[in-house]
Design an enzyme around this catalytic site. Structure first.
Site, PDB file in Angstrom:
ATOM      1  N   HIS A  87       0.843  -1.188   0.000  1.00 55.97           N
ATOM      2  CA  HIS A  87       0.000   0.000   0.000  1.00 55.97           C
ATOM      3  C   HIS A  87       0.878   1.238   0.000  1.00 55.97           C
ATOM      4  CE1 HIS A  87      -4.021  -1.670   0.192  1.00 55.97           C
ATOM      5  NE2 HIS A  87      -3.629  -2.521   1.134  1.00 55.97           N
ATOM      6  N   ASP A  90      -0.239   7.020  -3.527  1.00 60.31           N
ATOM      7  CA  ASP A  90      -1.404   6.660  -4.345  1.00 60.31           C
ATOM      8  C   ASP A  90      -1.775   7.746  -5.352  1.00 60.31           C
ATOM      9  OD1 ASP A  90      -1.705   4.209  -3.173  1.00 60.31           O
ATOM     10  OD2 ASP A  90      -3.407   4.762  -1.915  1.00 60.31           O
TER      11      ASP A  90
END
Length: 368
Positions: free
Chosen positions: A133, A163
């Site tokens: 992540h 992200d």
């Protein structure tokens, strides 16, 4: 400003995008494509729950459910891709190939297709198939190490750097560049966007400064990481915070004059040995008034000052309101499309769809 349902507009009006449902950076990039006028059809798994009205990244989409292992569904998806300009997928490397939807197959069927691939680690390498992540990607790339207090652990900057910064925006830039090149060649291509690649690219200035011995590897010792007292956050009398960023000598002088810094410290900006004294002075001064009082005193002018607001507070700030930077869609307050275009303004056509449609319906619209 309340958004009513409307037809797509914006500079990408007429662009057709097939998105394979995922999390994080792919959906955010497709939200931006939709905001800018693209027609985005999202392929989701059968039985996926309907979108919540506050899932803002799903706004402006058409949702179709398809079992990609079912031959009839796969044929419908292939027909959609044949009519598309752009495909976006964020699966682990090899998944699309195993489904028969890899770039070799689809780009042969549709040579104009821009095939966007979003991963964390990239399509190859020893970590390519492992889970991760944002925090993992920015840790490996060196960004997380540089963020946080000098005496404490690194601080995750939400998932903005990995992200959305290194992921979504680089994917979007790659897609738009490939579309521009297609206008000359008539051919699409694969856009391989990896979050770690994007984060390293974002670090270019700081890596270069390190090579010039202008950036110290330890946190809290550099101008832009909180090390400089004139580029830092301070607590106010009411327990709130304010931010100052007076980098240039002229702005530093204005800040010192407006808040009343001691005369003997007004020439300390370039003297690192006196930064601790200057920081203590700023600490003392800013704790003498509330955040609102400092805002009233400093918000107009060139002191490079801003109150540290929550996003709920930000929505009511006069500057944000003047820009109409928040909109209301289906009763949900959310950021407006960005950036702005003078002739072909972006538009949110609708909120997150509350129902799916059949592939044939979506395909019929694209063929009409």
């Amino acid at each position: 400003m309340i958004v009513q349902r409307k037809s797509p507009s914006g500079p990408l009006s007429g662009l057709r995008v097939v998105e394979f449902a995922g999390l994080g950076p792919g959906p955010f990039a497709c939200m931006m494509l939709s905001d800018m006028g693209a027609e985005v059809v999202t392929i989701d798994r059968p039985g996926a729950p309907p979108a919540h009205s506050a899932q803002c990244m799903k706004r402006g989409r058409t949702i179709v459910h398809a079992d990609l292992k079912d031959a009839a569904c796969l044929a419908g998806v292939l027909a959609l891709v044949d009519a598309a300009d752009v495909l976006v997928e964020g699966y682990r490397p090899g998944v699309m190939e195993r489904l028969g939807l890899g770039p070799e197959v689809l780009c042969e069927r549709n040579p104009r297709l821009v095939y966007g691939r979003m991963t964390g680690w990239g399509q190859e390498g020893p970590l390519a198939l492992t889970a991760g992540h944002d925090i993992n990607y920015i840790a490996l790339a060196g960004a997380l190490h540089a963020i946080g207090p000098d005496m404490g652990a690194p601080v995750p900057p939400l998932n903005l750097v990995g992200d959305y910064g290194g992921g979504s925006l680089y994917l979007l830039a790659g897609i738009l560049a490939a579309l521009h090149e297609r206008s000359r060649s008539g051919l699409g291509q694969v856009v391989d966007a990896a979050i770690t690649d994007g984060v390293l690219s974002l670090l270019t200035q700081h890596i270069a400064a390190t090579a010039r011995s202008e950036h110290k590897p330890k946190r809290g010792e550099n101008v832009l990481d909180g090390g400089a007292p004139f580029y830092a956050v301070y607590e106010t009398a009411d327990g709130q915070h304010v931010a100052v960023g007076a980098l240039e000598p002229a702005f530093f002088a204005i800040l010192c004059e407006r808040i009343g810094v001691a005369n003997e410290l007004r020439d300390a900006q370039g003297d690192r040995s006196r930064w601790p004294l200057l920081r203590a002075e700023f600490d003392r001064i800013f704790q003498s008034r509330t955040r609102a009082e400092w805002q009233s005193l400093l918000q107009n002018g060139d002191a490079c000052f801003a109150p540290v607001l929550s996003w709920q507070e930000a929505s009511s700030h006069p500057q944000i309101q003047a820009r109409k930077a928040f909109i209301e869609v289906d009763g949900v307050i959310q950021p407006a499309p960005a950036p702005r275009f003078s002739r072909t303004p972006s538009t949110v056509t609708q909120g997150p769809p509350t129902r799916s449609c059949r592939i044939q319906e979506a395909l019929a619209r694209w063929r009409s």
